[in-house]
Design a protein around this motif. Structure first.
Motif, PDB file in Angstrom:
ATOM      1  N   CYS A  51       0.890  -1.190   0.132  1.00  0.00           N
ATOM      2  CA  CYS A  51       0.067  -0.034  -0.041  1.00  0.00           C
ATOM      3  C   CYS A  51       0.868   1.138   0.074  1.00  0.00           C
ATOM      4  O   CYS A  51       1.727   1.660   0.989  1.00  0.00           O
ATOM      5  N   CYS A  69      -6.327   5.494   3.928  1.00  0.00           N
ATOM      6  CA  CYS A  69      -6.627   5.068   2.639  1.00  0.00           C
ATOM      7  C   CYS A  69      -7.189   5.750   1.647  1.00  0.00           C
ATOM      8  O   CYS A  69      -8.076   6.651   2.088  1.00  0.00           O
ATOM      9  N   LEU A  70      -6.840   5.887   0.227  1.00  0.00           N
ATOM     10  CA  LEU A  70      -7.393   6.701  -0.500  1.00  0.00           C
ATOM     11  C   LEU A  70      -8.250   6.055  -1.544  1.00  0.00           C
ATOM     12  O   LEU A  70      -8.429   6.534  -2.791  1.00  0.00           O
ATOM     13  N   CYS A  72      -7.918   3.476  -3.857  1.00  0.00           N
ATOM     14  CA  CYS A  72      -7.608   3.824  -4.990  1.00  0.00           C
ATOM     15  C   CYS A  72      -8.239   2.969  -6.042  1.00  0.00           C
ATOM     16  O   CYS A  72      -9.042   1.873  -5.727  1.00  0.00           O
ATOM     17  N   CYS A  75      -6.924  -1.247  -6.276  1.00  0.00           N
ATOM     18  CA  CYS A  75      -6.031  -1.304  -4.869  1.00  0.00           C
ATOM     19  C   CYS A  75      -4.941  -2.482  -4.943  1.00  0.00           C
ATOM     20  O   CYS A  75      -5.184  -3.429  -5.404  1.00  0.00           O
ATOM     21  N   PRO A  76      -3.607  -1.904  -4.852  1.00  0.00           N
ATOM     22  CA  PRO A  76      -2.624  -3.014  -5.183  1.00  0.00           C
ATOM     23  C   PRO A  76      -2.065  -3.514  -3.887  1.00  0.00           C
ATOM     24  O   PRO A  76      -1.086  -4.412  -4.202  1.00  0.00           O
TER      25      PRO A  76
HETATM   26  S1  SF4 Z   1      -6.866   1.507  -1.815  1.00  0.00           S
HETATM   27 FE1  SF4 Z   1      -5.458  -0.094  -1.045  1.00  0.00          FE
HETATM   28  S2  SF4 Z   1      -3.453   0.455  -1.974  1.00  0.00           S
HETATM   29 FE2  SF4 Z   1      -5.030   2.339  -1.958  1.00  0.00          FE
HETATM   30  S3  SF4 Z   1      -4.527   3.510  -0.103  1.00  0.00           S
HETATM   31 FE3  SF4 Z   1      -6.351   2.088   0.374  1.00  0.00          FE
HETATM   32  S4  SF4 Z   1      -5.335  -0.013   0.952  1.00  0.00           S
HETATM   33 FE4  SF4 Z   1      -3.697   1.491   0.092  1.00  0.00          FE
END
Ligand code: SF4
Ligand code: SF4
Length: 249
Positions: A51, A69-70, A72, A75-76
């Motif tokens: 992350c 958390c953004l 994403c 999400c990788p």
């Molecule tokens: S979506 Fe996944 S990669 Fe993105 S900030 Fe949240 S946990 Fe991290």
């Protein structure tokens, strides 16, 4: 003129029936994450380093810090596909620690105490402070003023002067240039007052976390009453949080 009136008639009443009726959000909307603990090989821990925003921890199972958390698009974090996103838009909490999502689920925001509810429950005026964000959060807060959401029907309004406000709704990570303006605006709001941190930036710096030009959010500058995560938070996430604070949910 007749054409305008006919069009108005054709469109009818456009305000969404929220909160009486739950909204239907697009499948691509990323709300409360779902951790598929049964798929997780317990000795992996790859999500912690994968992350890019340090939002994942593994202690007693996987936990996600929704303040970091953004959400994403792709999400990788988990190479085994253990992290998915639901379309549940209800994310706002009363404390920073409640933003940690673990196997117990999310503890959503509580209502204000009786004294504050008596003051603000039916009329809440907020001053919005954009403390160096990208404008994403501000745009999705602005949307609440449109007829689709019609924030005013709940007695909640944004006002121009902090002296007319009951609290601040802050977006952005608090850049160096905005620090003193934010503190001066907060000081100008009469007591008692509320502070709402809206978006990952205001909560903890978001994608700007660690930058020497910003302050990693408002957490250690102002006493926060409501945390609304997201990058940016969906308007329904913000509205749900505000209504929870006012004991309307
Ligand atoms: S979506 Fe996944 S990669 Fe993105 S900030 Fe949240 S946990 Fe991290
Ligand atoms: S949380 Fe995301 S959308 Fe909001 S100001 Fe920060 S970068 Fe922009």
């Amino acid at each position: 003129m007749i054409g305008i009136l006919l069009e108005r008639w054709r469109q009818g009443y456009r305000t969404e029936p929220f909160p009486r009726k739950e909204p239907v959000l697009a499948d691509r909307f990323r709300g409360v994450p779902r951790v598929l603990h049964e798929k997780c090989p317990k000795d992996c821990g790859a999500c912690v380093s994968r992350c890019p925003f340090g939002a994942v921890a593994v202690t007693d199972g996987v936990s996600i810090d929704l303040g970091r958390c953004l959400f994403c698009a792709d999400c990788p974090a988990c190479p085994h596909g253990c992290i998915e996103f639901s379309t549940d838009y209800r994310l706002a909490t009363s404390s920073r620690s409640d933003l940690w999502l673990d196997q117990r689920g999310l503890k959503l925001a509580a209502a204000l105490d009786a004294k504050m509810l008596a003051l603000f429950g039916r009329s809440l005026k907020l001053r919005q402070v954009s403390a160096g964000g990208c404008n994403g959060c501000e745009a999705d807060v602005n949307v609440l003023g449109t007829l689709v959401f019609d924030l005013g029907r709940f007695g909640i309004q944004f006002v121009a002067s902090p002296r007319h406000a009951d609290g601040l709704l802050v977006t952005g990570p608090v850049t160096r240039n905005m620090r003193s303006a934010l503190l001066a605006t907060y000081a100008a709001v009469p007591e008692p007052k509320l502070v709402i941190a809206t978006g990952a930036c205001a909560i903890g710096g978001g994608p700007f976390c660690g930058s020497p030009e910003a302050h990693d959010g408002i957490g250690d500058l102002l006493p926060v009453d409501l945390y609304i995560p997201g990058c940016p938070p969906h308007p329904y996430t913000t509205l749900d949080g505000l209504l929870r604070l006012l004991n309307r949910r």
